[in-house]
Design a protein around this motif. Structure first.
Motif, PDB file in Angstrom:
ATOM      1  N   ALA A 366      -5.992  -9.618   9.305  1.00 24.02           N
ATOM      2  CA  ALA A 366      -5.256  -8.787  10.897  1.00 24.02           C
ATOM      3  C   ALA A 366      -5.876  -7.293   9.918  1.00 24.02           C
ATOM      4  O   ALA A 366      -4.875  -7.151   9.400  1.00 24.02           O
ATOM      5  N   TYR A 431      -8.998 -10.121  13.353  1.00 24.25           N
ATOM      6  CA  TYR A 431      -8.290  -9.753  14.549  1.00 24.25           C
ATOM      7  C   TYR A 431      -7.658  -8.107  13.868  1.00 24.25           C
ATOM      8  O   TYR A 431      -7.836  -7.831  12.984  1.00 24.25           O
ATOM      9  N   PHE A 712      -1.961 -14.320  18.407  1.00 24.87           N
ATOM     10  CA  PHE A 712      -1.702 -15.567  17.075  1.00 24.87           C
ATOM     11  C   PHE A 712      -1.743 -16.811  17.531  1.00 24.87           C
ATOM     12  O   PHE A 712      -1.879 -17.235  15.848  1.00 24.87           O
TER      13      PHE A 712
END
Length: 738
Positions: A366, A431, A712
């Motif tokens: 991410a 992400y 998530f």
């Protein structure tokens, strides 16, 4: 019995519903009722309808238990209508001023079965285009009332429901109802013209037909668009039932069918590439099924060429024709895009980024960013910290501008913007989380998740809404802004008010996470020790009363008197009071460095420390008022340039009537409010309570957890607490200033 019943089917239009209702209820003509049908809308549309019905008796709301679609929702509304005439208005459109008075006058004088009204298309970028009705009226010279047999060219009138006002008895007599499914207007729009004994046309724009950039059902690709074929089949069945009165118009209707079916086929926002061949084959079958017995004469020009390809049933010919036009139209923009990419980044870096995009995506990576890489802050910080607890398998990396790394805590991984590691991380991460937007050149990979956390509750016009205020628009490229926003998978909203605005201001295909702002969890959960630590970090001494002044940025020319004269204001504050001044990060306003009662906290890395340390807040149109209200401490609005700001920049909120406390445009009056105690008085406290109920009800300390679980872990969004209970332990000696 009212003259007119306006039936308003409502589904997922929270961003536009208020504008629609206001445009109706603010008309000078008043002899009407609104039957609003909440088609089990999953957003706040139902609550908005109830709000309007509570304050205007002309509005009646029908809440359906199940989603039935636009056609059945119209039928349900018709069943509750009492007006002599019925108008089905789409709830994302709006009426022109004076429209109802003009319609009422024509209804009373012409007494039509069907009254056709004119409209104008309005796109998201405020581009407006008048319909073709005026040209048709001028060329056909329609009389005041007529039948379709007398004026067959009227068959070309747009076949939708919302451009026609019907005599209710006419609808009931002919048992006219709308079918289920998409394109429900098709089986109704043509028969009503054939059956009507008295048609009238009002050559006046009465409806503004909103062309949404994203989100409209008709602009969402999917198999549902195949329903248009079924609707045309239903139409021809109705024509058979009408019989002789419909026979003269079958050729014209057949032409209209081909025109629409080919239009749907050629629209990538409706028919996906993988479905085009199948849809084309279905068009060919519809052609052969409904072609007039005496043959079909193809129209002239390009339209006729398209119809001939459909008649031959050649997918190869249609694809060659269509792809040739696409290539010709796309060549120039593509060349410009490539040239611009070279200008944005060196060719070498961009090639490296593109190479990394072809490598496998890192499912556990991410990339975070706050304010274009300025530091470790705001909503992304709160999401990151909760992610490390709830999704420890995901590795978080922050993009940071050169020289800003010192502001990131030890142990937090970073990549410097512009380096190979930065390009690699952006290309490979599943992400991407930011409170603004990533660079124009960042691509969204298949399966990637982009989270826009945003960074404020909007008091001023944002996104597309800024186009209404060009004086304050500056050099903002709206098309590029929306293309960046197109990458969003999720967008965080702190309350229902913001959800409505974001949906309209950023018309893109994302899921709204109405969770409250993650960064405010820290304020809700703060303890007395946290407050003391924040005050110490800012250099405040025990017992000092801190008043924070946080004005917003003015992106237009304004006089210096628009901002508070902090020196003279600080001089009027009681002894023991310190004025914390934090200007917007875009602003370069001067803050005196040597005044004993002024502390410049503009460069302090965390605005949350300022919130916690301040006993009271002064602001103007800044979103800080919404965050600070979480603490339930006194707030004063100083808006000296309110009229100019509202006219130039645009505002959603009237800070004088809807604000969180006292408000003034006069600096002396502001000082008097602090000296007299009005800033902490009953009126200010009552205003703050209403403000908190409207904007802070989701701030329960668990917003970041809700976001992390949804993004998530792909969990369904949990429901937040309905009301925030004020935490007395975080309040400071606010009354000490009196």
């Amino acid at each position: 019995m009212p003259l007119l019943s306006i039936v308003l089917p409502v589904y997922r239009v929270q961003a536009y519903l208020r504008e629609c209702l206001d445009s109706i209820l603010e008309q000078t003509f008043t002899d009407f009722e609104v039957i609003a049908v909440d088609d089990c809308s999953p957003d706040h549309s139902g609550a908005i309808l109830d709000e309007y019905a509570a304050r205007d008796s002309r509005v009646r709301v029908v809440h359906l238990e199940h989603n039935v679609g636009l056609g059945e929702a119209r039928n349900a509304g018709l069943g509750h209508a009492f007006g002599r005439y019925v108008w089905f208005v789409d709830s994302d459109d709006w009426l022109a001023p004076g429209a109802l008075a003009a319609i009422a006058d024509r209804l009373r004088t012409a007494e039509p079965d069907v009254l056709v009204v004119d409209y104008a298309k309005v796109w998201w970028d405020t581009t407006t285009r008048h319909s073709k009705l005026s040209a048709l009226v001028a060329s056909a010279n329609f009389p005041r009332t007529f039948t379709l047999a007398e004026q067959p060219r009227a068959i070309r009138i747009f076949h939708v429901a919302w451009n026609k006002v019907y005599n209710r008895d006419f609808l009931l007599k002919h048992d006219i109802t709308y079918p289920t499914g998409l394109y429900e207007d098709v089986p109704v729009g043509y028969p009503v013209l054939m059956l009507a004994d008295r048609i009238s046309v009002l050559d006046r724009v009465c409806v503004y037909y909103r062309q949404r950039r994203r989100g409209a059902i008709t602009s969402t690709p999917g198999r549902g668009h195949f329903q248009v074929l079924d609707q045309w089949d239903q139409l021809f069945e109705r024509l058979d039932a009408i019989g002789e009165r419909a026979a003269p118009f079958r050729n014209l209707v057949f032409e209209r069918m081909l025109y629409q079916l080919l239009l749907v086929l050629e629209n990538p926002e409706r028919i996906a590439r993988s479905d085009r061949k199948e849809f084309f084959r279905a068009i060919v079958r519809a052609y052969r099924r409904h072609v007039p017995a005496g043959g079909y004469q193809f129209p002239a020009g390009w339209e006729g060429v398209r119809h001939q390809v459909a008649a031959r049933g050649s997918w190869t010919q249609w694809r060659a024709l269509h792809n040739g036009l696409q290539l010709a139209g796309a060549a120039k923009p593509r060349l410009l895009e490539l040239r611009n990419q070279v200008r944005l980044r060196t060719r070498l870096n961009m090639l490296y980024y593109r190479f990394q995009l072809r490598r496998p995506m890192d499912e556990q990576l991410a990339v975070y960013s706050a304010y274009w890489g300025k530091g470790y802050a705001c909503n992304p910080r709160a999401v990151y910290e909760r992610m490390t607890e709830l999704a420890p398998g995901v590795r978080g990396v922050w993009e940071i501008k050169p020289g800003a790394k010192a502001e990131v805590p030890a142990g937090v991984e970073t990549v410097t913007i512009g380096t190979r590691a930065h390009y690699r991380a952006l290309a490979r991460a599943k992400y991407l989380i930011t409170n603004v937007n990533f660079h124009n050149w960042v691509a969204k990979r298949d399966g990637a998740i982009h989270l826009s956390t945003n960074h404020g509750t909007p008091a001023k016009a944002m996104g597309v809404d800024q186009l209404k205020f060009p004086a304050g628009l500056g050099d903002l490229d709206m098309d590029k802004l929306l293309r960046r926003s197109d990458r969003w998978t999720y967008s965080i909203s702190p309350n229902a008010y913001t959800s409505e605005i974001w949906e309209r201001a950023y018309p893109c295909n994302y899921e709204t996470l109405e969770t409250g702002y993650p960064r405010n969890d820290e304020l809700v959960n703060a303890t007395a020790a946290d407050v003391a630590a924040a005050r110490e970090r800012l250099g405040l001494e025990p017992g000092q009363v801190a008043v924070a002044y946080l004005p917003t940025y003015r992106d237009y020319e304004f006089g210096r008197d628009a901002l508070l004269n902090v020196e003279s204001f600080a001089d009027r504050l009681p002894a023991g009071t310190v004025l914390l001044v934090r200007v917007h990060h875009f602003d370069r306003s001067h803050v005196p460095a040597d005044h004993p009662r002024i502390l410049d906290v503009s460069d302090h890395p965390r605005v949350e420390d300022v919130y916690l340390a301040a006993d009271m807040l002064i602001t103007d149109y800044s979103s800080v008022m919404f965050d600070y209200a979480v603490l339930d401490r006194p707030i004063a609005i100083y808006a000296a340039d309110w009229d100019k700001y509202r006219a130039t920049r645009g505002a959603y909120l009237d800070v004088f009537t809807e604000g969180p406390g006292v408000a003034t445009d006069d600096e002396n009056e502001l000082a008097d409010m602090f000296v007299s105690g009005a800033v902490t008085g009953p009126a200010a406290t009552s205003a703050r309570a209403l403000f908190r109920k409207r904007f802070c009800h989701l701030d329960d300390g668990h917003a970041s957890e809700r976001v992390v679980r949804r993004v998530f872990s792909d969990e369904a969004l949990a429901t937040a607490a309905a009301v925030v209970v004020p935490r007395q332990r975080v309040r400071q000696n606010a009354d000490a200033i009196i």
